[in-house]
Write an enzyme that holds these catalytic residues in place. Structure first.
Site, PDB file in Angstrom:
ATOM      1  N   ARG A 272     -18.737  -1.833  36.020  1.00  0.00           N
ATOM      2  CA  ARG A 272     -17.552  -2.223  35.263  1.00  0.00           C
ATOM      3  C   ARG A 272     -16.949  -0.960  34.660  1.00  0.00           C
ATOM      4  O   ARG A 272     -17.494  -0.366  33.738  1.00  0.00           O
ATOM      5  CB  ARG A 272     -17.988  -3.188  34.150  1.00  0.00           C
ATOM      6  CG  ARG A 272     -16.894  -3.798  33.337  1.00  0.00           C
ATOM      7  CD  ARG A 272     -17.477  -4.493  32.111  1.00  0.00           C
ATOM      8  NE  ARG A 272     -17.802  -3.532  31.059  1.00  0.00           N
ATOM      9  CZ  ARG A 272     -18.771  -3.673  30.173  1.00  0.00           C
ATOM     10  NH1 ARG A 272     -19.568  -4.715  30.232  1.00  0.00           N
ATOM     11  NH2 ARG A 272     -18.970  -2.760  29.236  1.00  0.00           N
ATOM     12  N   HIS A 276     -16.074  -4.485  28.222  1.00  0.00           N
ATOM     13  CA  HIS A 276     -16.455  -5.867  28.533  1.00  0.00           C
ATOM     14  C   HIS A 276     -15.223  -6.772  28.428  1.00  0.00           C
ATOM     15  O   HIS A 276     -14.948  -7.572  29.323  1.00  0.00           O
ATOM     16  CB  HIS A 276     -17.543  -6.339  27.577  1.00  0.00           C
ATOM     17  CG  HIS A 276     -17.862  -7.790  27.683  1.00  0.00           C
ATOM     18  ND1 HIS A 276     -18.494  -8.340  28.774  1.00  0.00           N
ATOM     19  CD2 HIS A 276     -17.614  -8.817  26.836  1.00  0.00           C
ATOM     20  CE1 HIS A 276     -18.631  -9.635  28.602  1.00  0.00           C
ATOM     21  NE2 HIS A 276     -18.102  -9.961  27.431  1.00  0.00           N
ATOM     22  N   TYR A 285     -21.910   2.436  23.544  1.00  0.00           N
ATOM     23  CA  TYR A 285     -23.213   2.181  24.156  1.00  0.00           C
ATOM     24  C   TYR A 285     -23.409   2.796  25.535  1.00  0.00           C
ATOM     25  O   TYR A 285     -24.487   2.630  26.117  1.00  0.00           O
ATOM     26  CB  TYR A 285     -23.478   0.673  24.223  1.00  0.00           C
ATOM     27  CG  TYR A 285     -22.403  -0.148  24.934  1.00  0.00           C
ATOM     28  CD1 TYR A 285     -22.366  -0.258  26.316  1.00  0.00           C
ATOM     29  CD2 TYR A 285     -21.428  -0.814  24.212  1.00  0.00           C
ATOM     30  CE1 TYR A 285     -21.401  -0.994  26.961  1.00  0.00           C
ATOM     31  CE2 TYR A 285     -20.451  -1.574  24.837  1.00  0.00           C
ATOM     32  CZ  TYR A 285     -20.444  -1.662  26.219  1.00  0.00           C
ATOM     33  OH  TYR A 285     -19.459  -2.402  26.847  1.00  0.00           O
TER      34      TYR A 285
END
Length: 380
Positions: A272, A276, A285
């Site tokens: 990805r 998100h 992160y």
């Protein structure tokens, strides 16, 4: 065993596939060249260019949708960038009568099904945009993580009981495999031998949870063994491999050889690129250097290189596809923004028979609009 590049060691039913040393089914290398032992799917030139066109259009839609969200013109949006190969390639392997169930990121499957222009209105808060999916044989979008997978199995079991030819194809992220809905659905699919294909998009992250913290299993595909049917891992950034594996899974679901169950769990390994959702900050992160490494495997670039090298595409055709993508996405946005708000729709569909309190609230709102005018309730 030690795998060697291009070895044949993955299968679905009677179909065998070439895998790389990472164990993933792959047709094209990262530069778009067919692997020596791989079989390029038997697709027409029109279909191959169509996969490329739909991936380009999906990527353009993604860019515009993120921009719309930043402008406050749509709600929270989940980006698909990097996952076009698995979404579009797999959908090209299906028949028109097959029904799709997707989570919230697989917008690419819609472009492979002639994206209903009314659907973008869903992301603006209009349920009519969700209803438009039915015309493309796609079930209403389900935001609950994994909650649509039992629906897919139920539909597949119903189709089997009726003697229909269609399959249920459920798309979901790797985070869904930690939900009870996933396990219950796959167990039913195995026990009742449902004509279903499960596509688990392993994009490396379930929001901020990395794959290695999501499961202790060897892979997500390996979970299929517990339910009695086959699982397979594929390079999800290779659209031709995604097509080939899904086509084999669909063939197995329609006409299984003796001793084989019809369902298949496909794990598409990809990445990805973006957040998100537009409410997420991935820089908290993960390392941006990893994103750039995965971009070197970009599904659009790989298929474009293959099509250019085989003479199926040229620069003039690419320019025309880009312009057509711009035009199609602009039309989708125009259609969505032409939708007019209807306050009564807030009270529709939640109950088959609305409780008296809900009726009272509805009447109170309508009365207030009548007294103060619609302008008092609208904002630019």
């Amino acid at each position: 065993m030690t795998r060697t590049p291009d070895s044949i060691d993955a299968s679905i039913g009677p179909h065998s596939f070439a895998t790389g040393e990472d164990g993933l089914v792959r047709v094209l290398d990262f530069d778009g060249n067919p692997l020596a032992d791989a079989t390029v799917p038997d697709l027409t030139d029109e279909e191959l260019v169509g996969i490329y066109r739909d991936m380009r259009t999906a990527r353009r839609f993604d860019e515009r949708a993120i921009s719309l969200q930043r402008q406050g013109r749509i709600g929270t949006y989940a980006s698909l960038a990097g996952q076009e190969g698995s979404q579009v390639g797999s959908t090209y392997a299906l028949a028109e009568e097959d029904w799709l169930f997707y989570q919230y990121r697989e917008h690419g499957v819609l472009f492979a099904r002639e994206f209903p222009p009314e659907h973008l209105a869903y992301w603006m808060g209009y349920e009519s945009g969700n209803a438009a999916l039915a015309d493309a044989n796609v079930f209403p979008l389900n935001i609950g993580v994994g909650a649509h997978i039992p629906h897919a199995v139920g539909w597949a079991m119903g189709a089997d009981y009726r003697g229909d030819d269609g399959l249920a194809v459920a798309h979901f992220g790797d985070g869904s495999t930690s939900e009870g809905d996933f396990h219950e659905a796959l167990n039913f699919a195995g026990v009742f031998d449902a004509p279903a294909v499960f596509v688990c998009h392993n994009n490396g992250w379930a929001i901020s949870i990395p794959t290695e913290e999501q499961t202790a299993a060897e892979s997500f595909a390996a979970k299929a063994e517990a339910y009695g049917f086959e699982g397979i891992r594929v390079d999800g950034m290779d659209p031709l491999a995604s097509y080939a594996v899904t086509k084999a899974a669909a063939d197995l679901a329609r006409d299984p050889p003796e001793g084989r169950l019809r369902p298949t769990l496909i794990e598409t390994v990809e990445y990805r690129y973006g957040a998100h959702t537009t409410a997420d900050d991935p820089s908290v992160y993960r390392d941006s250097a990893a994103v750039e490494q995965w971009r070197e495997r970009d599904p659009i670039d790989r298929l474009e290189a293959f099509l250019l090298d085989t003479g199926r595409l040229d620069e003039e055709a690419i320019d025309a596809i880009e312009q057509a993508a711009d035009d199609q996405v602009a039309e989708i946005i125009d259609v969505a923004e032409s939708e007019k708000p209807d306050p009564e729709q807030m009270f529709a569909d939640a109950y088959a028979d609305a409780p008296s309190e809900i009726d009272r609230q509805r009447e109170e709102l309508i009365d207030a609009i009548d007294r103060h005018g619609k302008d008092a309730f609208e904002r630019e």
